[in-house]
Design an enzyme around this catalytic site. Structure first.
Site, mmCIF file in Angstrom:
data_model
loop_
_atom_site.group_PDB
_atom_site.id
_atom_site.type_symbol
_atom_site.label_atom_id
_atom_site.label_comp_id
_atom_site.label_asym_id
_atom_site.label_seq_id
_atom_site.Cartn_x
_atom_site.Cartn_y
_atom_site.Cartn_z
ATOM 1 N N ILE A 138 -2.967 -74.576 -1.764
ATOM 2 C CA ILE A 138 -3.380 -75.628 -0.827
ATOM 3 C C ILE A 138 -4.544 -75.183 0.043
ATOM 4 O O ILE A 138 -5.008 -75.929 0.900
ATOM 5 C CB ILE A 138 -2.201 -76.057 0.061
ATOM 6 C CG1 ILE A 138 -1.575 -74.864 0.778
ATOM 7 C CG2 ILE A 138 -1.160 -76.793 -0.763
ATOM 8 C CD1 ILE A 138 -0.463 -75.225 1.742
ATOM 9 N N GLY A 139 -5.043 -73.992 -0.167
ATOM 10 C CA GLY A 139 -6.191 -73.500 0.578
ATOM 11 C C GLY A 139 -6.515 -72.080 0.169
ATOM 12 O O GLY A 139 -5.624 -71.323 -0.213
ATOM 13 N N GLY A 142 -12.086 -66.223 1.784
ATOM 14 C CA GLY A 142 -12.449 -64.840 1.536
ATOM 15 C C GLY A 142 -11.356 -63.837 1.822
ATOM 16 O O GLY A 142 -11.401 -62.709 1.335
ATOM 17 N N GLY A 144 -7.819 -64.603 1.653
ATOM 18 C CA GLY A 144 -6.520 -64.841 1.070
ATOM 19 C C GLY A 144 -6.380 -66.240 0.503
ATOM 20 O O GLY A 144 -7.299 -67.047 0.547
ATOM 21 N N VAL A 145 -5.203 -66.515 -0.003
ATOM 22 C CA VAL A 145 -4.882 -67.800 -0.616
ATOM 23 C C VAL A 145 -3.608 -68.337 0.031
ATOM 24 O O VAL A 145 -2.676 -67.580 0.303
ATOM 25 C CB VAL A 145 -4.681 -67.661 -2.142
ATOM 26 C CG1 VAL A 145 -4.403 -69.028 -2.765
ATOM 27 C CG2 VAL A 145 -5.891 -67.009 -2.793
ATOM 28 N N ASP A 258 -11.698 -68.535 17.142
ATOM 29 C CA ASP A 258 -12.193 -69.264 15.971
ATOM 30 C C ASP A 258 -11.744 -70.724 16.030
ATOM 31 O O ASP A 258 -11.203 -71.273 15.067
ATOM 32 C CB ASP A 258 -11.705 -68.605 14.687
ATOM 33 C CG ASP A 258 -12.549 -68.989 13.472
ATOM 34 O OD1 ASP A 258 -13.682 -69.476 13.663
ATOM 35 O OD2 ASP A 258 -12.084 -68.810 12.336
#
Length: 437
Positions: A138-139, A142, A144-145, A258
């Site tokens: 789902i995303g 750079g 991780g997944v 962020d």
């Protein structure tokens, strides 16, 4: 036989030590030495076990995954690259745990509850995500997944598998837990648990099923945006409340570092949840700032932080101001497809206000126009947040108050504006600036 008899006689002879025989003294000495060695061994063993547990406990940012048509839980835009302006890292950042009264992690298993949430086994997460199947992604980015998963109790979760790029996974792992490991707030994405298995580092979050703000603002939503003015203000206020809790409700305070639209997740009722704490820094009450390597997303980073590396909550306030501009205008902070004078959202926004064209800033996809006074108030909040003097920016708690108050009290006495752009917010707002002191 003579030697043996002599030895026996010697061992049986009495000594000055309490009149005990020599063999009794020798036996007692050996017993004492054995006991001391055993105690030392147990202490050393306990020390190493404790140290190992602490390392697992602590070894508990999320990359910036690119937008996806599916709801993503920890997303970012690949077209808005992470930037590193300068290297100026120094020690600092406060303690490694929050002391606010917050909920502890839920769930337990054979590995026990470490206090930061449930300790998930790697096998359990493999089953939950169908062995990290591609269809459950789902995303990604750079660092991780992120996968959608269903754990044993039937709960839907988001599992972030950190890529171990030169130890980056370990850093991301620790920062996430130190920042929000025990934090529970309705406007912050909850960290449910973790998995540390060999070199693998995974974080398990609550699943937020309605995508992120970036997708709703910049995705293919048709000529009329589902995000009405009221919904946008609800999202802005929810985000501000989440950040206010990080800044003012915790000790040490947490600076997110962020804040951007892809890190604002939305549920089905468009309640905002701030996510992705991989870049967060902890700041103790005795510190006014922490000097660190400058990181963030291009277009959102405050100029003072970018130029000095000195980070505090004012940096988040600037980023929130940019985010609020994005919510009002529907434009990205940096858009190279626009004309040269409109590429940078902040510069274009200031210029439009200075030209008395504040009404034209509104996203054309908003079908029902907001009340003029409401729009003026939000435009003013934007300008206050991006004040070039960081000390003049309002606190997040004050911003919540400014955004929530329909009839926000304006000063009755005129005073010179701090910024020429304020002159053009309207005849009443030009001479009457909200008091947030």
């Amino acid at each position: 036989m003579a030697v043996s008899s002599s030895t026996t006689t010697t061992l049986s002879s009495k000594t000055p030590i309490l009149g005990q025989k020599l063999y009794v003294i020798i036996a007692a000495t050996l017993l004492i030495l054995t006991t001391i060695l055993l105690i030392i061994f147990l202490c050393i063993r306990r020390h190493f076990i404790s140290k190992r547990r602490r390392s697992v406990h602590v070894a508990l940012k999320q990359p910036s995954p690119s937008p996806s048509p599916d709801p993503i839980v920890l997303g970012a835009n690949k077209q808005q690259p992470q930037i590193i302006v300068k290297s100026n890292e120094s020690a600092g950042g406060g303690s490694t745990a929050t002391s606010a009264s917050v909920g502890s992690g839920e769930g337990n298993n054979n590995n026990g509850d470490m206090g930061w949430g449930r300790w998930y086994g790697i096998k359990e997460l493999e089953i939950a995500t169908s062995n990290f199947a591609v269809e459950n992604v789902i995303g990604e980015g750079g660092y991780g997944v992120v996968y959608r998963g269903v754990v044993r109790d039937g709960s839907v979760v988001a599992v972030k598998n950190l890529l171990n790029n030169k130890g980056q996974a370990e850093k991301e792992f620790k920062v996430e837990v130190e920042a929000i490991g025990k934090v529970r707030h309705k406007n912050l994405v909850g960290l449910m648990g973790f998995c540390a298995d060999g070199a693998k580092r995974l974080l398990v979050y609550e699943y937020v099923d309605n995508g992120n703000l970036e997708q709703w603002l910049h995705g293919e939503v048709g000529p009329i945006s589902p995000l009405t003015w009221e919904i946008r203000m609800k999202i802005a206020i929810g985000t501000a409340k989440g950040l206010a809790y990080l800044h003012e409700g915790l000790e040490p305070k947490v600076v997110h570092r962020d804040v951007k639209s892809s890190n604002i997740l939305l549920d089905r009722k468009f309640n905002a949840k701030v996510s992705d704490f991989g870049l967060a820094k902890l700041l103790g009450s005795e510190k006014s700032y922490v000097t660190t390597r400058v990181m963030g997303t291009f277009g959102y980073v405050s100029p003072d932080y970018a130029s000095t590396g000195m980070l505090n909550e004012c940096s988040d306030v600037y980023s929130f101001g940019v985010l609020l501009m994005e919510i009002v205008t529907g434009r990205s902070p940096v858009d190279y497809s626009k004309a040269p004078g409109e590429m940078n959202l902040v510069d274009w926004f200031k210029g439009m206000v200075a030209s008395r064209r504040g009404e034209e800033l509104l996203d054309p996809k908003i079908s029902v126009q907001p009340p003029p006074r409401s729009l003026k108030r939000v435009l003013l909040v934007c300008l206050r947040c991006i004040d070039m003097d960081a000390n003049k920016r309002p606190k997040m708690g004050q911003i919540v108050h400014m955004l929530e108050a329909e009839d926000f009290p304006f000063r009755t006495e005129p005073r010179p504006p701090r910024d020429t752009t304020t002159l053009h917010l309207g005849s009443d707002a030009a001479s009457k600036v909200p008091s947030v002191n």
